[in-house]
Design a protein around this motif. Sequence first.
Motif, PDB file in Angstrom:
ATOM      1  N   UNK A  16     -97.839  10.482  15.789  1.00  0.00           N
ATOM      2  CA  UNK A  16     -99.290   9.734  15.656  1.00  0.00           C
ATOM      3  C   UNK A  16    -100.266  10.478  16.073  1.00  0.00           C
ATOM      4  N   UNK A  17    -100.140  11.633  16.861  1.00  0.00           N
ATOM      5  CA  UNK A  17    -101.359  12.255  17.235  1.00  0.00           C
ATOM      6  C   UNK A  17    -101.793  13.416  16.285  1.00  0.00           C
ATOM      7  N   UNK A  18    -100.823  13.727  15.364  1.00  0.00           N
ATOM      8  CA  UNK A  18    -101.323  14.602  14.125  1.00  0.00           C
ATOM      9  C   UNK A  18    -100.321  14.281  12.893  1.00  0.00           C
ATOM     10  N   UNK A  30    -103.771  12.044   7.724  1.00  0.00           N
ATOM     11  CA  UNK A  30    -103.786  10.481   7.789  1.00  0.00           C
ATOM     12  C   UNK A  30    -103.865  10.056   9.234  1.00  0.00           C
ATOM     13  N   UNK A  31    -103.945  11.084  10.098  1.00  0.00           N
ATOM     14  CA  UNK A  31    -103.915  10.557  11.563  1.00  0.00           C
ATOM     15  C   UNK A  31    -105.008   9.270  11.980  1.00  0.00           C
ATOM     16  N   UNK A  44     -95.645   4.963   7.682  1.00  0.00           N
ATOM     17  CA  UNK A  44     -96.416   6.435   7.761  1.00  0.00           C
ATOM     18  C   UNK A  44     -95.827   7.446   8.505  1.00  0.00           C
ATOM     19  N   UNK A  45     -95.273   6.888   9.867  1.00  0.00           N
ATOM     20  CA  UNK A  45     -94.596   7.963  10.465  1.00  0.00           C
ATOM     21  C   UNK A  45     -93.328   8.611   9.894  1.00  0.00           C
TER      22      UNK A  45
END
Length: 69
Positions: A16-18, A30-31, A44-45
């Motif tokens: 979620x950081x990059x 898409x961060x 997404x993850x």
Amino acid sequence: MSKIFSFDEVSSHKTSDSLWMIIEGSVYDITKSISDHPGGEEVLLELGGLDGTEAFEDIGHSDGARENA
């Protein structure tokens, strides 16, 4: 001229950081979109750092989503 990323480079961006994803041969960071995604951040993850083209096409995204992709 477009920058070329190796699959190893893309696959290292899956948090979620990059968060990067490949859609139709292009790499997207898409961060910043994680919290706004209507399907939730989990989807997404799950595909982060991978080629998400098939999932993107299967969902039937709007014209707006396609323009931003």
